[in-house]
Design a protein around this motif. Structure first.
Motif, PDB file in Angstrom:
ATOM      1  N   ILE A  21       0.860  -1.188   0.000  1.00 14.99           N
ATOM      2  CA  ILE A  21       0.000   0.000   0.000  1.00 14.99           C
ATOM      3  C   ILE A  21       0.893   1.233   0.000  1.00 14.99           C
ATOM      4  N   LEU A  22       0.573   2.182  -0.866  1.00 11.88           N
ATOM      5  CA  LEU A  22       1.305   3.447  -0.900  1.00 11.88           C
ATOM      6  C   LEU A  22       0.345   4.589  -0.585  1.00 11.88           C
ATOM      7  N   ILE A  23       0.649   5.348   0.457  1.00 14.03           N
ATOM      8  CA  ILE A  23      -0.148   6.523   0.818  1.00 14.03           C
ATOM      9  C   ILE A  23       0.490   7.743   0.161  1.00 14.03           C
ATOM     10  N   ALA A  24      -0.271   8.408  -0.683  1.00 16.58           N
ATOM     11  CA  ALA A  24       0.226   9.598  -1.388  1.00 16.58           C
ATOM     12  C   ALA A  24      -0.895  10.633  -1.441  1.00 16.58           C
ATOM     13  N   THR A  25      -1.407  10.968  -0.258  1.00 14.85           N
ATOM     14  CA  THR A  25      -2.603  11.799  -0.153  1.00 14.85           C
ATOM     15  C   THR A  25      -2.323  13.290  -0.022  1.00 14.85           C
ATOM     16  N   GLY A  26      -1.032  13.670  -0.030  1.00 17.87           N
ATOM     17  CA  GLY A  26      -0.688  15.087  -0.076  1.00 17.87           C
ATOM     18  C   GLY A  26      -1.028  15.848   1.187  1.00 17.87           C
ATOM     19  N   GLY A  27      -1.326  17.143   1.000  1.00 22.12           N
ATOM     20  CA  GLY A  27      -1.635  18.014   2.131  1.00 22.12           C
ATOM     21  C   GLY A  27      -2.832  18.893   1.828  1.00 22.12           C
ATOM     22  N   ARG A  28      -3.179  19.703   2.806  1.00 22.36           N
ATOM     23  CA  ARG A  28      -4.332  20.598   2.668  1.00 22.36           C
ATOM     24  C   ARG A  28      -4.008  21.922   3.350  1.00 22.36           C
ATOM     25  N   PRO A  29      -4.664  23.015   2.949  1.00 24.53           N
ATOM     26  CA  PRO A  29      -4.414  24.308   3.598  1.00 24.53           C
ATOM     27  C   PRO A  29      -4.826  24.276   5.060  1.00 24.53           C
ATOM     28  N   PHE A  30      -4.045  24.957   5.886  1.00 23.16           N
ATOM     29  CA  PHE A  30      -4.339  25.059   7.320  1.00 23.16           C
ATOM     30  C   PHE A  30      -4.825  26.468   7.630  1.00 23.16           C
ATOM     31  N   VAL A  31      -5.963  26.560   8.306  1.00 25.88           N
ATOM     32  CA  VAL A  31      -6.510  27.851   8.730  1.00 25.88           C
ATOM     33  C   VAL A  31      -6.583  27.864  10.252  1.00 25.88           C
ATOM     34  N   PRO A  32      -5.932  28.830  10.901  1.00 24.79           N
ATOM     35  CA  PRO A  32      -5.977  28.896  12.370  1.00 24.79           C
ATOM     36  C   PRO A  32      -7.402  29.119  12.871  1.00 24.79           C
ATOM     37  N   GLU A  33      -7.627  28.737  14.100  1.00 19.99           N
ATOM     38  CA  GLU A  33      -8.943  28.916  14.697  1.00 19.99           C
ATOM     39  C   GLU A  33      -9.064  30.330  15.257  1.00 19.99           C
ATOM     40  N   VAL A  34      -9.554  31.218  14.421  1.00 20.37           N
ATOM     41  CA  VAL A  34      -9.824  32.587  14.854  1.00 20.37           C
ATOM     42  C   VAL A  34     -11.304  32.869  14.608  1.00 20.37           C
ATOM     43  N   PRO A  35     -11.916  33.700  15.428  1.00 23.64           N
ATOM     44  CA  PRO A  35     -13.330  34.037  15.199  1.00 23.64           C
ATOM     45  C   PRO A  35     -13.529  34.604  13.802  1.00 23.64           C
ATOM     46  N   GLY A  36     -14.509  34.053  13.094  1.00 23.80           N
ATOM     47  CA  GLY A  36     -14.811  34.518  11.751  1.00 23.80           C
ATOM     48  C   GLY A  36     -13.993  33.868  10.660  1.00 23.80           C
ATOM     49  N   ALA A  37     -13.222  32.827  11.001  1.00 22.22           N
ATOM     50  CA  ALA A  37     -12.367  32.183  10.001  1.00 22.22           C
ATOM     51  C   ALA A  37     -13.163  31.643   8.823  1.00 22.22           C
ATOM     52  N   GLU A  38     -14.447  31.328   9.061  1.00 18.76           N
ATOM     53  CA  GLU A  38     -15.275  30.783   7.982  1.00 18.76           C
ATOM     54  C   GLU A  38     -15.528  31.806   6.875  1.00 18.76           C
ATOM     55  N   LEU A  39     -15.239  33.068   7.131  1.00 19.58           N
ATOM     56  CA  LEU A  39     -15.414  34.115   6.121  1.00 19.58           C
ATOM     57  C   LEU A  39     -14.265  34.146   5.115  1.00 19.58           C
ATOM     58  N   ALA A  40     -13.169  33.466   5.434  1.00 21.13           N
ATOM     59  CA  ALA A  40     -11.981  33.492   4.587  1.00 21.13           C
ATOM     60  C   ALA A  40     -11.992  32.344   3.591  1.00 21.13           C
ATOM     61  N   VAL A  41     -11.156  32.458   2.583  1.00 19.33           N
ATOM     62  CA  VAL A  41     -10.939  31.384   1.619  1.00 19.33           C
ATOM     63  C   VAL A  41      -9.499  30.909   1.757  1.00 19.33           C
ATOM     64  N   THR A  42      -9.193  29.769   1.133  1.00 20.92           N
ATOM     65  CA  THR A  42      -7.831  29.262   1.081  1.00 20.92           C
ATOM     66  C   THR A  42      -7.373  29.231  -0.384  1.00 20.92           C
ATOM     67  N   SER A  43      -6.152  28.794  -0.589  1.00 17.45           N
ATOM     68  CA  SER A  43      -5.635  28.713  -1.958  1.00 17.45           C
ATOM     69  C   SER A  43      -6.479  27.792  -2.826  1.00 17.45           C
ATOM     70  N   ASN A  44      -7.162  26.805  -2.218  1.00 15.42           N
ATOM     71  CA  ASN A  44      -8.005  25.892  -2.997  1.00 15.42           C
ATOM     72  C   ASN A  44      -9.103  26.623  -3.749  1.00 15.42           C
ATOM     73  N   GLU A  45      -9.632  27.680  -3.147  1.00 15.34           N
ATOM     74  CA  GLU A  45     -10.765  28.386  -3.743  1.00 15.34           C
ATOM     75  C   GLU A  45     -10.349  29.531  -4.668  1.00 15.34           C
ATOM     76  N   MET A  46      -9.086  29.896  -4.650  1.00 14.01           N
ATOM     77  CA  MET A  46      -8.658  31.091  -5.372  1.00 14.01           C
ATOM     78  C   MET A  46      -8.822  30.982  -6.883  1.00 14.01           C
ATOM     79  N   PHE A  47      -8.835  29.762  -7.395  1.00 13.24           N
ATOM     80  CA  PHE A  47      -8.930  29.581  -8.845  1.00 13.24           C
ATOM     81  C   PHE A  47     -10.377  29.529  -9.335  1.00 13.24           C
ATOM     82  N   HIS A  48     -11.317  29.622  -8.394  1.00 10.84           N
ATOM     83  CA  HIS A  48     -12.725  29.485  -8.763  1.00 10.84           C
ATOM     84  C   HIS A  48     -13.571  30.660  -8.276  1.00 10.84           C
ATOM     85  N   LEU A  49     -12.953  31.777  -7.962  1.00 11.30           N
ATOM     86  CA  LEU A  49     -13.696  32.940  -7.485  1.00 11.30           C
ATOM     87  C   LEU A  49     -14.693  33.400  -8.553  1.00 11.30           C
ATOM     88  N   PRO A  50     -15.920  33.744  -8.158  1.00 15.38           N
ATOM     89  CA  PRO A  50     -16.888  34.233  -9.153  1.00 15.38           C
ATOM     90  C   PRO A  50     -16.460  35.561  -9.773  1.00 15.38           C
TER      91      PRO A  50
END
Length: 453
Positions: free
Chosen positions: A137-166
């Motif tokens: 078995i080979l695990i090659a699942t990469g990584g994901r953006p990390f967002v600190p736990e700050v109030p209102g963090a859900e209002l922000a985007v990460t690099s994953n969303e930057m290519f799909h902004l309306p």
């Protein structure tokens, strides 16, 4: 002998996993299965290096248009059509994804478009409920953006969303000081967005050569990016006009977009590995040997999920070495030494080897530096400055590191990497005849060190 459904089952369809699967199947004769729950190609192809670099290209055209006028061309900048670019970008990513799929199918790899987890040392289970046995078995699942736990963090985007902004924002805040944050600050600024960057540290691009990263930071600020070091977000608040960022420096500023680029975490949780005795590091990375083997002999891991050197070409080399070792009878360790890299800020930063700070700690070092205005933009009236830097061991005369800041730095550092990897000395550089007129000729014409540290 135990019969398995597969000789190798790869979890993750990014660059490292795809390379390992292809080599094992096409050149090693293995029966290979691969599961990917998202789009084939992984972070680099779908939501990282490739779309980011295309955005870098797009963001550079305003400056090029201005330069063209200085060179006598009658050109007009009628503005940037984000939707048109985004549509073309998605078409290109789909083409690349299909190319990855075609490569795997040609090699004979069976693709499973779903999530897979590990049941035991020789069994994987798909989200569909199907189970397969496998020798390795080979695990090659990469990584994901990390967002600190700050109030209102859900209002922000990460690099994953930057290519799909309306739509592109008018005002953007980029939080973070690494290469992803700094690159996106330059991209947004180049596309006409009023851009602010917060970084809690003293200087952006931590881990890179101090002089080089200071050069990049100064150029970014000269280009209009408001870089605030020693500054972090306390909380984000939704307002009628956008998002208010309350910062540690006491300021409250309003933005249309907040991008968090504050690091990445390995995608290692929820795969079933903990119960099997696979060891993890503090950041959640899978701990592996020099052969990419975990504490469970039949389970291996490559790429960002191991958090060794998180670069796409490194993941590819790790995956290739793994397949060579297990399926081609060619034991291969990938040495994580003298790996060149580039930061696609504006200007670019290309680097290989030791920083000045690291070299100084190892022993007496000659520091060669050239800083100058490049011919192309000097003629156009721009104030750009290029930095070329070589670090040379006083004792061995070997070039220990090279750092380039300027247009094409990524292209130049690739070739310098060959010389440094071969152990080139400063005298080898000196014997090389310059190509004139180029920026790169400075690398072979610096005769006297600026300092010895």
């Amino acid at each position: 002998m135990t019969q398995f459904d597969y000789d190798l089952f790869v979890i993750g369809g990014g660059s490292g996993g795809v390379r390992a699967a292809r080599i094992a199947a096409a050149e090693g004769g293995a029966k290979v299965g691969l599961a990917e729950e998202s789009r084939m190609g992984g972070t680099c192809v779908i939501r990282g290096c490739v779309p980011k670099k295309l955005m870098v290209f797009a963001s550079e055209f305003p400056g090029q248009i201005e330069d063209a006028r200085a060179y006598g061309w009658e050109v007009q900048n009628h503005g940037f059509d984000w939707v048109r670019f985004r549509t073309a970008l998605e078409t290109e990513l789909t083409r690349l994804e299909n190319a990855y799929r075609s490569t795997l199918k040609t090699a004979g790899v069976t693709i499973h478009d779903t999530r897979a987890t590990v049941v035991d040392a020789h069994t994987v289970q798909l989200a569909t409920g199907a189970r397969f046995t496998t020798r390795h078995i080979l695990i090659a699942t990469g990584g994901r953006p990390f967002v600190p736990e700050v109030p209102g963090a859900e209002l922000a985007v990460t690099s994953n969303e930057m290519f799909h902004l309306p739509a592109l924002p008018n005002r953007a805040l980029v939080v973070g000081g690494g290469y992803i944050a700094s690159e996106f600050s330059c991209i947004l600024n180049g596309l006409g967005v009023k851009t602010t960057q917060y970084y809690r540290g003293a200087q952006i691009l931590r881990g890179f050569d101090d002089e080089a990263r200071g050069h990049v930071s100064n150029a970014m600020q000269a280009a209009g990016i408001a870089v605030h070091c020693g500054t972090d977000v306390l909380r984000l608040e939704k307002t009628q006009g956008g998002i208010r960022a309350v910062a540690t420096d006491g300021s409250e500023r309003e933005f249309d977009l907040v991008l968090y680029a504050t690091g990445r975490k390995p995608n290692s949780a929820g795969l079933g590995l903990e119960a099997l005795g696979v060891a993890f590091g503090r950041n959640g990375e899978i701990k592996v040997s020099d052969w990419s083997q975990t504490a469970v002999p039949s389970i291996h891991a490559v790429g960002d999920v191991t958090d060794r050197v998180n670069l796409t070409p490194v993941a590819i080399r790790e995956g290739h070495a793994f397949a060579d070792t297990l399926f081609r009878g060619v034991p291969t360790k990938f040495e994580h030494l003298n790996i060149a890299s580039a930061v696609f800020t504006q200007p670019e930063l290309g680097t290989i080897g030791l920083t000045e700070e690291q070299a100084r700690a190892q022993g007496p070092t000659e520091v060669y530096v050239a800083a100058f205005r490049p011919m192309k933009t000097l003629f156009a009236g721009r104030q750009d400055r290029v930095l070329m830097k070589l670090l040379v061991s006083v004792e061995t005369r070997k070039v220990l590191g090279c750092h380039i800041v300027g247009e094409g730095a990524g292209e130049m550092i690739q070739l310098v990497a060959i010389a440094i990897g071969m152990g080139a000395t400063k005298e080898d550089f000196d014997r090389t005849v310059a190509v004139h007129p180029t920026m790169a000729e400075e690398l072979v014409t610096m005769r006297k060190p600026a300092r010895i540290v």
